[in-house]
Design an enzyme around this catalytic site. Sequence first.
Site, PDB file in Angstrom:
ATOM      1  N   GLU A 213       0.880  -1.170   0.000  1.00 59.67           N
ATOM      2  CA  GLU A 213       0.000   0.000   0.000  1.00 59.67           C
ATOM      3  C   GLU A 213       0.911   1.212   0.000  1.00 59.67           C
ATOM      4  O   GLU A 213       1.384   1.648   1.043  1.00 59.67           O
ATOM      5  CB  GLU A 213      -0.891  -0.014   1.257  1.00 59.67           C
ATOM      6  CG  GLU A 213      -1.830  -1.197   1.347  1.00 59.67           C
ATOM      7  CD  GLU A 213      -2.908  -1.171   0.284  1.00 59.67           C
ATOM      8  OE1 GLU A 213      -3.142  -0.112  -0.316  1.00 59.67           O
ATOM      9  OE2 GLU A 213      -3.505  -2.225   0.027  1.00 59.67           O
ATOM     10  N   CYS A 247      -2.552   9.440   2.220  1.00 62.12           N
ATOM     11  CA  CYS A 247      -2.097   8.728   1.014  1.00 62.12           C
ATOM     12  C   CYS A 247      -3.080   8.943  -0.138  1.00 62.12           C
ATOM     13  O   CYS A 247      -2.666   9.152  -1.272  1.00 62.12           O
ATOM     14  CB  CYS A 247      -1.902   7.250   1.301  1.00 62.12           C
ATOM     15  SG  CYS A 247      -3.355   6.492   2.046  1.00 62.12           S
TER      16      CYS A 247
HETATM   17  P1  NAD Z   1       8.128   5.219   4.685  1.00 60.41           P
HETATM   18  O1  NAD Z   1       8.191   4.479   3.407  1.00 60.41           O
HETATM   19  O2  NAD Z   1       9.212   6.174   4.996  1.00 60.41           O
HETATM   20  O3  NAD Z   1       8.071   4.221   5.926  1.00 60.41           O
HETATM   21  C1  NAD Z   1       7.045   3.266   6.050  1.00 60.41           C
HETATM   22  C2  NAD Z   1       7.494   2.166   6.983  1.00 60.41           C
HETATM   23  O4  NAD Z   1       8.539   1.422   6.363  1.00 60.41           O
HETATM   24  C3  NAD Z   1       8.052   2.652   8.329  1.00 60.41           C
HETATM   25  O5  NAD Z   1       7.584   1.800   9.330  1.00 60.41           O
HETATM   26  C4  NAD Z   1       9.545   2.502   8.127  1.00 60.41           C
HETATM   27  O6  NAD Z   1      10.252   2.307   9.331  1.00 60.41           O
HETATM   28  C5  NAD Z   1       9.618   1.262   7.262  1.00 60.41           C
HETATM   29  N1  NAD Z   1      10.849   1.125   6.473  1.00 60.41           N
HETATM   30  C6  NAD Z   1      11.678   2.096   6.032  1.00 60.41           C
HETATM   31  N2  NAD Z   1      12.683   1.545   5.292  1.00 60.41           N
HETATM   32  C7  NAD Z   1      12.461   0.213   5.276  1.00 60.41           C
HETATM   33  C8  NAD Z   1      13.139  -0.890   4.664  1.00 60.41           C
HETATM   34  N3  NAD Z   1      14.245  -0.722   3.926  1.00 60.41           N
HETATM   35  N4  NAD Z   1      12.606  -2.129   4.832  1.00 60.41           N
HETATM   36  C9  NAD Z   1      11.471  -2.322   5.547  1.00 60.41           C
HETATM   37  N5  NAD Z   1      10.808  -1.307   6.156  1.00 60.41           N
HETATM   38  C10 NAD Z   1      11.295  -0.065   6.021  1.00 60.41           C
HETATM   39  O7  NAD Z   1       6.696   5.909   4.687  1.00 60.41           O
HETATM   40  P2  NAD Z   1       6.162   6.944   5.749  1.00 60.41           P
HETATM   41  O8  NAD Z   1       6.878   8.212   5.491  1.00 60.41           O
HETATM   42  O9  NAD Z   1       6.168   6.336   7.116  1.00 60.41           O
HETATM   43  O10 NAD Z   1       4.622   7.083   5.325  1.00 60.41           O
HETATM   44  C11 NAD Z   1       4.178   7.953   4.356  1.00 60.41           C
HETATM   45  C12 NAD Z   1       3.956   7.221   3.051  1.00 60.41           C
HETATM   46  O11 NAD Z   1       3.030   6.173   3.254  1.00 60.41           O
HETATM   47  C13 NAD Z   1       3.335   8.110   1.987  1.00 60.41           C
HETATM   48  O12 NAD Z   1       3.960   7.838   0.756  1.00 60.41           O
HETATM   49  C14 NAD Z   1       1.890   7.651   1.961  1.00 60.41           C
HETATM   50  O13 NAD Z   1       1.233   7.886   0.746  1.00 60.41           O
HETATM   51  C15 NAD Z   1       2.036   6.195   2.235  1.00 60.41           C
HETATM   52  N6  NAD Z   1       0.783   5.644   2.737  1.00 60.41           N
HETATM   53  C16 NAD Z   1       0.086   4.795   1.918  1.00 60.41           C
HETATM   54  C17 NAD Z   1      -1.120   4.269   2.355  1.00 60.41           C
HETATM   55  C18 NAD Z   1      -1.902   3.337   1.475  1.00 60.41           C
HETATM   56  O14 NAD Z   1      -2.789   2.671   1.994  1.00 60.41           O
HETATM   57  N7  NAD Z   1      -1.658   3.241   0.199  1.00 60.41           N
HETATM   58  C19 NAD Z   1      -1.614   4.599   3.621  1.00 60.41           C
HETATM   59  C20 NAD Z   1      -0.887   5.452   4.414  1.00 60.41           C
HETATM   60  C21 NAD Z   1       0.322   5.963   3.960  1.00 60.41           C
END
Ligand code: NAD
Length: 464
Positions: A213, A247
Amino acid sequence: MTTSDLDHLLARSRAAAAPWGSLTFGERERQLRRWATELVRSRTAVIATVCEETGKPRADAELELLVGLEHLRWTARHAGQTLRGRRVFPGILAAEHQARVERRPVGVVGVIGPWNYPVLTPLGVLAGALAAGNAAVFKPSEYTTQTGRAMVEAFARANPGSADVLRLLPGGAEAGEALCRGGVDKLAFTGSTRTGRAVMAACADTLTPVVLECGGNDALLVAEDADIGAAARAAAWGAFSNAGQTCAGVERIYVARAVGEEFLAALTAELEPVRAGHHYGRLTTPRQEEVVRVHVEDATANGGRFLIGGPESFRGAGLVDPVVLADVPEDRPAVREETFGPVVVVRLVRDLDEAVARANAVPQALGAAVFSRSAGAAVAGRLRAGMVSVNGMLTFAGVPGLPFGGNGASGFGRVHGREGLMEFTSAQAVTVRRADLTGSGLTRLRSPWWKPLVLRALIRLRHG
Ligand code: NAD
């Protein structure tokens, strides 16, 4: 946590998965409802934690909890009927057998969450994973660890005997990657597209299936025959609530030229009194504030102009007042990429055809909204988005029976609703012999003399 702590945690989750998976749907529903009750009982502390960690106002945190609980309740209640096995017509080759599809839990699901909706997003995913009979290990965003902890602890308080079914893995990127490589049976990731790629690559080594997602870049389409007041209110809420850190929030608006002036006047009136820190909160992370500033500066340096706001909208410490931009070339990051802040780009277009073409012209395809009195539902069918609200804004996110998810750079797989339950199961095909009419003549190594004749006749009769 160290790697050996994680190994230990996963071993306990695996041990908990089998008894949890063999409970009846009704018993799991009772335990998930007790979790909901416990979240409600501890809501004051949960909401305070969400506000402190994300910077969002209290009302936004309350709305988030309410929507999350709606999903939890629906999912717990509908898992049994959704995942019940079903009979399939066995066909002529297996006429002596009964054929069924059973939906089995996958085992242990790793859930990686974002910070923007730290209750709603994981709750929707965890509800599906747990109701389908899996154990889950939840790694919240490192920015919202305490919110994640509060949710997991509420489950343990509500269901002490099942505490190992939902465990917390605190930490950042490294912890997330360790979870992907740790041997879970499925990984559900919510976050940015960039991290989604890293998650999928890490999971590829062990062929761990993923649900991604990822980020959106949603468009709002306003037709000539739209209710302009309603469209402007929806635009304001969709683009600026939660400081634009949604998102499936609105990032681009395409308005039919004939009603462009009227729409912009209505949007301006709607946004005039809106201030960061009052109507919505701060940007949650300094990095996010930097992305927003870079997108706006790039847009205005390349022909974009401020319709609402200006450089003074950036008031420091994550407070950014509403910014509406026009005339931004469609190849700039403010249009092509997810800005994820209180900024929206408006473009006047000839008609809905042009609006659809432009809405579909970016890599992301998460949600979309259409305002039109006559053509909304038809336009929905022409959009690449995984979710569309017609004459509404983000409505799909609040309907627990609807799947949530996107296409293209917004990821794949679905959470919420029936599809969200199916996602955390694996289909098992089962046949059971009911009679032995032919002495298994068609599937015996030492064939009876008539086998070639029967096979030839069947081929001719069925397919000739
Ligand atoms: P992010 O990608 O920075 O982090 C998301 C999660 O991934 C965090 O828990 C982080 O610690 C983890 N992470 C980071 N690097 C990783 C790796 N190499 N391997 C595994 N896990 C890792 O995103 P964010 O800044 O926390 O959230 C915002 C983003 O999330 C926006 O792009 C938003 O659109 C998206 N989002 C999407 C949905 C959806 O349902 N499509 C819902 C909410 C947020």
